[in-house]
Motif scaffolding. Sequence first.
Motif, PDB file in Angstrom:
ATOM      1  N   SER A  49       0.823  -1.218   0.000  1.00 22.88           N
ATOM      2  CA  SER A  49       0.000   0.000   0.000  1.00 22.88           C
ATOM      3  C   SER A  49       0.855   1.265   0.000  1.00 22.88           C
ATOM      4  O   SER A  49       0.349   2.353  -0.279  1.00 22.88           O
ATOM      5  CB  SER A  49      -0.959  -0.001   1.183  1.00 22.88           C
ATOM      6  OG  SER A  49      -0.246   0.125   2.392  1.00 22.88           O
ATOM      7  N   ARG A  51       2.869   1.877  -2.207  1.00 22.81           N
ATOM      8  CA  ARG A  51       3.074   2.225  -3.607  1.00 22.81           C
ATOM      9  C   ARG A  51       1.837   2.029  -4.478  1.00 22.81           C
ATOM     10  O   ARG A  51       1.665   2.723  -5.475  1.00 22.81           O
ATOM     11  CB  ARG A  51       4.213   1.374  -4.158  1.00 22.81           C
ATOM     12  CG  ARG A  51       4.542   1.680  -5.590  1.00 22.81           C
ATOM     13  CD  ARG A  51       5.816   1.040  -5.998  1.00 22.81           C
ATOM     14  NE  ARG A  51       6.083   1.262  -7.401  1.00 22.81           N
ATOM     15  CZ  ARG A  51       6.941   0.594  -8.096  1.00 22.81           C
ATOM     16  NH1 ARG A  51       7.660  -0.336  -7.510  1.00 22.81           N
ATOM     17  NH2 ARG A  51       7.124   0.845  -9.353  1.00 22.81           N
ATOM     18  N   TYR A  52       0.991   1.079  -4.122  1.00 19.42           N
ATOM     19  CA  TYR A  52      -0.157   0.729  -4.957  1.00 19.42           C
ATOM     20  C   TYR A  52      -1.468   0.983  -4.219  1.00 19.42           C
ATOM     21  O   TYR A  52      -1.564   0.762  -3.020  1.00 19.42           O
ATOM     22  CB  TYR A  52      -0.100  -0.753  -5.358  1.00 19.42           C
ATOM     23  CG  TYR A  52       1.082  -1.094  -6.213  1.00 19.42           C
ATOM     24  CD1 TYR A  52       1.063  -0.870  -7.578  1.00 19.42           C
ATOM     25  CD2 TYR A  52       2.236  -1.636  -5.652  1.00 19.42           C
ATOM     26  CE1 TYR A  52       2.162  -1.178  -8.366  1.00 19.42           C
ATOM     27  CE2 TYR A  52       3.334  -1.944  -6.432  1.00 19.42           C
ATOM     28  CZ  TYR A  52       3.291  -1.712  -7.795  1.00 19.42           C
ATOM     29  OH  TYR A  52       4.372  -2.014  -8.569  1.00 19.42           O
ATOM     30  N   THR A  53      -2.466   1.425  -4.968  1.00 15.44           N
ATOM     31  CA  THR A  53      -3.801   1.616  -4.397  1.00 15.44           C
ATOM     32  C   THR A  53      -4.510   0.264  -4.339  1.00 15.44           C
ATOM     33  O   THR A  53      -4.115  -0.674  -5.051  1.00 15.44           O
ATOM     34  CB  THR A  53      -4.629   2.581  -5.268  1.00 15.44           C
ATOM     35  OG1 THR A  53      -4.865   1.964  -6.540  1.00 15.44           O
ATOM     36  CG2 THR A  53      -3.937   3.916  -5.430  1.00 15.44           C
ATOM     37  N   GLU A  56      -5.483  -0.818  -7.813  1.00 20.17           N
ATOM     38  CA  GLU A  56      -4.379  -1.359  -8.609  1.00 20.17           C
ATOM     39  C   GLU A  56      -4.057  -2.784  -8.186  1.00 20.17           C
ATOM     40  O   GLU A  56      -3.811  -3.648  -9.033  1.00 20.17           O
ATOM     41  CB  GLU A  56      -3.139  -0.480  -8.475  1.00 20.17           C
ATOM     42  CG  GLU A  56      -3.260   0.848  -9.172  1.00 20.17           C
ATOM     43  CD  GLU A  56      -2.091   1.770  -8.892  1.00 20.17           C
ATOM     44  OE1 GLU A  56      -1.735   2.531  -9.809  1.00 20.17           O
ATOM     45  OE2 GLU A  56      -1.547   1.748  -7.784  1.00 20.17           O
ATOM     46  N   LEU A  57      -4.064  -3.047  -6.888  1.00 20.55           N
ATOM     47  CA  LEU A  57      -3.793  -4.407  -6.418  1.00 20.55           C
ATOM     48  C   LEU A  57      -4.901  -5.369  -6.830  1.00 20.55           C
ATOM     49  O   LEU A  57      -4.658  -6.559  -6.988  1.00 20.55           O
ATOM     50  CB  LEU A  57      -3.605  -4.422  -4.900  1.00 20.55           C
ATOM     51  CG  LEU A  57      -2.339  -3.735  -4.397  1.00 20.55           C
ATOM     52  CD1 LEU A  57      -2.314  -3.701  -2.876  1.00 20.55           C
ATOM     53  CD2 LEU A  57      -1.101  -4.424  -4.938  1.00 20.55           C
ATOM     54  N   LEU A  60      -4.269  -6.548 -10.931  1.00 22.41           N
ATOM     55  CA  LEU A  60      -2.950  -7.018 -11.355  1.00 22.41           C
ATOM     56  C   LEU A  60      -3.076  -8.016 -12.494  1.00 22.41           C
ATOM     57  O   LEU A  60      -4.053  -8.758 -12.574  1.00 22.41           O
ATOM     58  CB  LEU A  60      -2.227  -7.675 -10.173  1.00 22.41           C
ATOM     59  CG  LEU A  60      -1.890  -6.768  -9.003  1.00 22.41           C
ATOM     60  CD1 LEU A  60      -1.304  -7.573  -7.865  1.00 22.41           C
ATOM     61  CD2 LEU A  60      -0.930  -5.675  -9.431  1.00 22.41           C
ATOM     62  N   VAL A 114      -0.194  -3.637 -13.763  1.00 20.76           N
ATOM     63  CA  VAL A 114      -1.626  -3.518 -13.552  1.00 20.76           C
ATOM     64  C   VAL A 114      -2.308  -3.493 -14.901  1.00 20.76           C
ATOM     65  O   VAL A 114      -1.880  -2.771 -15.802  1.00 20.76           O
ATOM     66  CB  VAL A 114      -1.937  -2.223 -12.763  1.00 20.76           C
ATOM     67  CG1 VAL A 114      -3.424  -2.062 -12.551  1.00 20.76           C
ATOM     68  CG2 VAL A 114      -1.192  -2.212 -11.450  1.00 20.76           C
ATOM     69  N   PRO A 131       3.283   1.157 -13.710  1.00 21.51           N
ATOM     70  CA  PRO A 131       2.713   1.719 -12.490  1.00 21.51           C
ATOM     71  C   PRO A 131       3.558   2.806 -11.835  1.00 21.51           C
ATOM     72  O   PRO A 131       3.034   3.599 -11.075  1.00 21.51           O
ATOM     73  CB  PRO A 131       2.568   0.511 -11.574  1.00 21.51           C
ATOM     74  CG  PRO A 131       3.464  -0.519 -12.107  1.00 21.51           C
ATOM     75  CD  PRO A 131       3.614  -0.235 -13.575  1.00 21.51           C
TER      76      PRO A 131
END
Length: 151
Positions: A49, A51-53, A56-57, A60, A114, A131
């Motif tokens: 979290s 780096r990624y929302t 986005e997770l 993938l 993503v 990303p």
Amino acid sequence: MYATLADVLARYPAEATVLAADEQTRQRDDTRIEASLVDGALEIRAILSARYTPAELGNLDADSRAILSIYQIDIALYRVALSYGRGNERVKDRYDAALKRLEAIAAGKGALTVEGAGGDAQPGEPSSIGPAQPVVEAPERLFTRDRLRGW
């Protein structure tokens, strides 16, 4: 969740059985493995979290989900081993390596891809923008060499 009980049993069948065996019945406790998988997914999301929302997770691609599945299995087996007091160096080393790799991805030393990320991609189709790449949108330049000729 990136991995399931079936994934754990496919990758490490003997180790899962030994680590999750109940003391009285000597049978593998699948509920303990499944609970550890949930905990592992939460731990992965907590690390990534940075780096990624969550969106986005959730989007993938297959390769990124596959690598997170491996990390989740390693984290889950370590948690199972701890809960039964059956830890060993192999399980601990795989857990430490998974955390180290996840932290490196969160720090930008690696990346997950993503699906559908970026400006021009339609939903469900891959994007050419990674990303970690910035996307800059700006109006057209007002002062160009052609427009300033004769001044």
